[in-house]
Design a protein around this motif. Sequence first.
Motif, short mmCIF file in Angstrom:
data_model
loop_
_atom_site.label_atom_id
_atom_site.label_comp_id
_atom_site.label_asym_id
_atom_site.label_seq_id
_atom_site.Cartn_x
_atom_site.Cartn_y
_atom_site.Cartn_z
N PRO A 142 0.83 -1.21 0.00
CA PRO A 142 0.00 0.00 0.00
C PRO A 142 0.86 1.26 0.00
N GLN A 143 0.32 2.32 -0.55
CA GLN A 143 0.96 3.64 -0.50
C GLN A 143 0.00 4.58 0.23
N ASN A 144 0.53 5.44 1.08
CA ASN A 144 -0.28 6.39 1.86
C ASN A 144 -1.38 5.68 2.65
N PHE A 145 -1.06 4.49 3.17
CA PHE A 145 -2.00 3.68 3.92
C PHE A 145 -1.20 2.82 4.88
N ARG A 146 -1.73 2.67 6.11
CA ARG A 146 -1.04 1.91 7.15
C ARG A 146 -1.99 0.87 7.73
N PHE A 147 -1.52 -0.37 7.85
CA PHE A 147 -2.32 -1.40 8.50
C PHE A 147 -2.40 -1.10 9.99
N ALA A 148 -3.62 -1.19 10.55
CA ALA A 148 -3.82 -0.81 11.95
C ALA A 148 -4.70 -1.83 12.68
N PRO A 149 -4.14 -2.99 13.02
CA PRO A 149 -4.95 -4.00 13.70
C PRO A 149 -5.44 -3.57 15.07
N GLN A 150 -4.77 -2.61 15.69
CA GLN A 150 -5.18 -2.15 17.02
C GLN A 150 -6.44 -1.28 16.97
N ASN A 151 -6.81 -0.77 15.81
CA ASN A 151 -8.01 0.07 15.69
C ASN A 151 -9.03 -0.66 14.82
N SER A 152 -9.88 -1.46 15.44
CA SER A 152 -10.81 -2.26 14.65
C SER A 152 -12.18 -1.62 14.48
N SER A 153 -12.37 -0.38 14.94
CA SER A 153 -13.68 0.23 14.72
C SER A 153 -13.60 1.72 14.41
N ALA A 154 -12.73 2.46 15.07
CA ALA A 154 -12.68 3.90 14.84
C ALA A 154 -11.87 4.21 13.58
N ASP A 155 -12.51 4.92 12.65
CA ASP A 155 -11.81 5.28 11.41
C ASP A 155 -10.80 6.39 11.65
N VAL A 156 -9.61 6.20 11.08
CA VAL A 156 -8.55 7.19 11.10
C VAL A 156 -8.06 7.30 9.67
N ASP A 157 -7.94 8.52 9.17
CA ASP A 157 -7.49 8.72 7.79
C ASP A 157 -6.17 8.00 7.54
N GLY A 158 -6.11 7.26 6.43
CA GLY A 158 -4.87 6.62 6.02
C GLY A 158 -4.55 5.30 6.69
N GLU A 159 -5.50 4.72 7.44
CA GLU A 159 -5.22 3.43 8.05
C GLU A 159 -6.44 2.53 8.01
N GLY A 160 -6.20 1.24 8.19
CA GLY A 160 -7.28 0.25 8.17
C GLY A 160 -6.70 -1.13 7.96
N HIS A 161 -7.38 -1.91 7.11
CA HIS A 161 -6.96 -3.27 6.83
C HIS A 161 -7.32 -3.61 5.39
N ALA A 162 -6.93 -4.79 4.95
CA ALA A 162 -7.25 -5.24 3.59
C ALA A 162 -8.15 -6.47 3.67
N HIS A 163 -8.91 -6.68 2.60
CA HIS A 163 -9.65 -7.92 2.43
C HIS A 163 -9.04 -8.63 1.23
N VAL A 164 -8.82 -9.94 1.36
CA VAL A 164 -8.24 -10.75 0.29
C VAL A 164 -9.33 -11.65 -0.26
N TYR A 165 -9.49 -11.62 -1.59
CA TYR A 165 -10.50 -12.43 -2.28
C TYR A 165 -9.82 -13.33 -3.30
N VAL A 166 -10.33 -14.54 -3.46
CA VAL A 166 -9.91 -15.44 -4.53
C VAL A 166 -11.15 -15.81 -5.32
N ASN A 167 -11.14 -15.46 -6.60
CA ASN A 167 -12.29 -15.68 -7.48
C ASN A 167 -13.59 -15.15 -6.87
#
Length: 166
Positions: A86-111
């Motif tokens: 990711p660019q301009n994005f940070r993984f943040a497992p410690q924040n699982s509900s409150a939105d903070v600009d530039g952080e979060g998580h990813a979802h991985v999909y197969v087909n």
Amino acid sequence: MSRSLALFAIGLVFGGGAGFVIAAGNGVTFDGHDHGSADHHGGGHGEVTAHDHSQAVSLVAGPDAPSVAIQLHKDPMAGWNLQVTPQNFRFAPQNSSADVDGEGHAHVYVNGEKLARLYANWMHIPALPEMAEVKVSLNTNSHKTLQVEGEPLEAKTSVPTGGDGS
């Protein structure tokens, strides 16, 4: 033939187990939750404590907008290693509900099927069918889909032909 099948089965068991250990060590979670429950979409007892996957956060395009790139690397032992950059994005497992600009998580999909939630740059996938589509989307801490100028913030790639799928 039966010896080959037995070795294949043993390889799947140990390869899958190693993949789960590596995934757990990198913060990948495979725990699910009930998308059908009323409180998942804020329909509980008047409080909005859960997340809603149907909402999106649209960001303005520009040099500070997040982006994501992915690559599949054949694992020398078995399966595939997914690299998420990711660019301009940070993984943040410690924040699982409150939105903070530039952080979060990813979802991985197969087909098109969700495989996992991801909080790191690498993930081992024990096996992928040849030509399978792997997609990674970036999401806010509260699971809202991130978009840039209305387009989902995601990256896709396909398993190469001749990659033998394992």
